[in-house]
Design a protein around this motif. Structure first.
Motif, mmCIF file in Angstrom:
data_model
loop_
_atom_site.group_PDB
_atom_site.id
_atom_site.type_symbol
_atom_site.label_atom_id
_atom_site.label_comp_id
_atom_site.label_asym_id
_atom_site.label_seq_id
_atom_site.Cartn_x
_atom_site.Cartn_y
_atom_site.Cartn_z
ATOM 1 N N PHE A 8 -7.982 56.733 -16.042
ATOM 2 C CA PHE A 8 -7.596 55.678 -15.111
ATOM 3 C C PHE A 8 -6.742 56.206 -13.975
ATOM 4 O O PHE A 8 -6.155 57.277 -14.053
ATOM 5 C CB PHE A 8 -6.841 54.556 -15.851
ATOM 6 C CG PHE A 8 -5.557 55.031 -16.476
ATOM 7 C CD1 PHE A 8 -4.357 54.936 -15.777
ATOM 8 C CD2 PHE A 8 -5.537 55.582 -17.746
ATOM 9 C CE1 PHE A 8 -3.171 55.383 -16.345
ATOM 10 C CE2 PHE A 8 -4.364 56.030 -18.321
ATOM 11 C CZ PHE A 8 -3.174 55.937 -17.618
ATOM 12 N N GLY A 9 -6.690 55.390 -12.931
ATOM 13 C CA GLY A 9 -5.768 55.601 -11.830
ATOM 14 C C GLY A 9 -4.895 54.367 -11.745
ATOM 15 O O GLY A 9 -5.383 53.243 -11.908
ATOM 16 N N SER A 10 -3.615 54.547 -11.524
ATOM 17 C CA SER A 10 -2.697 53.415 -11.480
ATOM 18 C C SER A 10 -1.606 53.708 -10.464
ATOM 19 O O SER A 10 -0.947 54.746 -10.539
ATOM 20 C CB SER A 10 -2.089 53.182 -12.867
ATOM 21 O OG SER A 10 -1.377 51.969 -12.911
ATOM 22 N N SER A 11 -1.440 52.803 -9.525
ATOM 23 C CA SER A 11 -0.429 52.992 -8.485
ATOM 24 C C SER A 11 0.888 52.310 -8.833
ATOM 25 O O SER A 11 1.956 52.813 -8.495
ATOM 26 C CB SER A 11 -0.948 52.450 -7.148
ATOM 27 O OG SER A 11 -2.102 53.155 -6.757
ATOM 28 N N THR A 15 -2.725 48.934 -14.049
ATOM 29 C CA THR A 15 -3.976 49.528 -14.526
ATOM 30 C C THR A 15 -3.709 50.397 -15.748
ATOM 31 O O THR A 15 -4.495 50.414 -16.692
ATOM 32 C CB THR A 15 -4.660 50.332 -13.407
ATOM 33 O OG1 THR A 15 -4.825 49.470 -12.274
ATOM 34 C CG2 THR A 15 -6.025 50.838 -13.845
ATOM 35 N N ALA A 16 -2.581 51.090 -15.763
ATOM 36 C CA ALA A 16 -2.200 51.883 -16.943
ATOM 37 C C ALA A 16 -1.996 50.975 -18.148
ATOM 38 O O ALA A 16 -2.426 51.298 -19.263
ATOM 39 C CB ALA A 16 -0.934 52.684 -16.651
ATOM 40 N N GLU A 20 -4.119 51.005 -21.617
ATOM 41 C CA GLU A 20 -3.492 51.071 -22.938
ATOM 42 C C GLU A 20 -4.032 49.992 -23.862
ATOM 43 O O GLU A 20 -4.288 50.245 -25.047
ATOM 44 C CB GLU A 20 -1.978 50.964 -22.816
ATOM 45 C CG GLU A 20 -1.337 52.190 -22.209
ATOM 46 C CD GLU A 20 0.137 52.004 -21.873
ATOM 47 O OE1 GLU A 20 0.721 50.962 -22.214
ATOM 48 O OE2 GLU A 20 0.695 52.925 -21.252
ATOM 49 N N HIS A 37 -4.301 59.759 -17.354
ATOM 50 C CA HIS A 37 -4.030 59.315 -15.980
ATOM 51 C C HIS A 37 -4.649 60.370 -15.071
ATOM 52 O O HIS A 37 -4.266 61.541 -15.118
ATOM 53 C CB HIS A 37 -2.530 59.191 -15.730
ATOM 54 C CG HIS A 37 -2.193 58.437 -14.483
ATOM 55 N ND1 HIS A 37 -2.727 58.741 -13.251
ATOM 56 C CD2 HIS A 37 -1.381 57.376 -14.283
ATOM 57 C CE1 HIS A 37 -2.254 57.911 -12.344
ATOM 58 N NE2 HIS A 37 -1.443 57.062 -12.953
ATOM 59 N N LYS A 39 -4.436 60.998 -12.024
ATOM 60 C CA LYS A 39 -3.618 61.625 -10.982
ATOM 61 C C LYS A 39 -3.118 62.989 -11.468
ATOM 62 O O LYS A 39 -2.923 63.916 -10.687
ATOM 63 C CB LYS A 39 -2.436 60.729 -10.615
ATOM 64 C CG LYS A 39 -1.679 61.224 -9.406
ATOM 65 C CD LYS A 39 -0.694 60.183 -8.930
ATOM 66 C CE LYS A 39 -0.059 60.636 -7.625
ATOM 67 N NZ LYS A 39 0.819 59.596 -7.078
ATOM 68 N N GLN A 65 -8.341 54.260 -5.907
ATOM 69 C CA GLN A 65 -7.648 55.531 -5.741
ATOM 70 C C GLN A 65 -8.657 56.650 -5.472
ATOM 71 O O GLN A 65 -9.669 56.768 -6.174
ATOM 72 C CB GLN A 65 -6.843 55.892 -7.001
ATOM 73 C CG GLN A 65 -5.593 55.088 -7.202
ATOM 74 C CD GLN A 65 -5.822 53.838 -8.029
ATOM 75 O OE1 GLN A 65 -6.937 53.486 -8.382
ATOM 76 N NE2 GLN A 65 -4.750 53.150 -8.349
#
Length: 179
Positions: A8-11, A15-16, A20, A37, A39, A65
Motif C-alpha cells: 500500500f501507499g499511504s500519505s 490507507t495504512a 491493516e 508500505h 514508500k 501515489q
C-alpha cells in the motif's frame, strides 16, 4: 497457509489502517498476510513469492501515489498472473450520492488503464479527514474543499468515513478466491 502481500501507499495513514484491517481479515481466515508500505519496500521484495496480492493507494490531488503506480507497472505481469485486488481510498468515495462518488471510480479505472493491471477485484473506499494532523495551510485547504462539498468543516476534530463492513467484505471475497 497461503501468503498474501498487502502492499500500500499511504500519505496520511488511513490507507495504512485499511490495509491493516484487510490483513487482519486475511489472518483470521487462515492466510498469512505480509503488509508492506511501498514508500519504503524491503529490499528483495519478490511479488512472485506470494499466492495473492492486494494493493491499496489513496487519491490526492487527482492521482494515486506515484510510488504505488511504479510498483504496479514494475510487477504488472505478476499481478496479472496472480490473484490480485486493488483498493482506492478517497474522500470522494464518502459521498452519499452515487453520482458524486463516480469520480473516485473513474480515477481507479484510469489507474488500472495507465498501469495495464487487471485485478480480480477492486474497491473504492472512503478515507478520513484528519484535521488534527494537518498543518495550518493544509487544514485551511481541506476545510475549504470540505465546505465546497458540503462536508465536515469543524477543524477541532477528525472525521473517519471508511465503511469497515465494506472493507471486510472485500477482504473476505479475496480470501474466498484464494481457497
Amino acid at each position: 497457509m497461503t501468503r498474501v502481500l498487502v502492499a500500500f501507499g499511504s500519505s496520511e495513514g488511513q490507507t495504512a489502517t485499511i490495509a491493516e484491517r484487510v490483513g487482519d481479515v486475511l489472518e483470521a481466515n487462515d492466510h498469512e498476510p505480509v503488509l508492506v508500505h511501498l514508500k519504503h519496500p524491503p529490499s528483495g521484495l519478490d511479488v512472485n513469492a506470494y499466492d495473492g496480492v492486494i494493493v491499496g493507494a489513496s487519491i490526492h490531488a487527482g492521482s494515486h501515489q506515484g510510488y504505488v503506480t511504479e510498483f504496479v507497472r514494475e510487477y504488472r505481469e505478476a499481478l496479472n498472473r496472480l490473484l490480485s485486488a486493488f483498493f482506492s481510498v478517497s474522500l470522494t468515495a464518502a459521498h452519499a450520492d452515487p453520482v458524486e462518488r463516480e469520480p473516485a471510480r473513474e480515477l481507479l479505472e484510469a489507474f488500472l488503464e495507465e498501469t495495464g493491471w487487471e485485478p480480480d477485484g477492486t474497491l473504492t473506499v472512503a478515507g478520513a479527514l484528519k484535521y488534527s494532523e494537518y498543518g495550518l495551510m493544509k487544514r485551511f485547504v481541506m476545510r475549504r474543499i470540505a465546505r465546497k462539498a458540503s462536508g465536515d468543516t469543524d477543524t477541532s476534530r477528525d472525521y473517519e468515513y471508511t465503511d469497515w463492513n465494506e472493507v471486510e467484505a472485500f477482504a473476505l471475497e479475496f480470501s474466498s478466491q484464494l481457497r
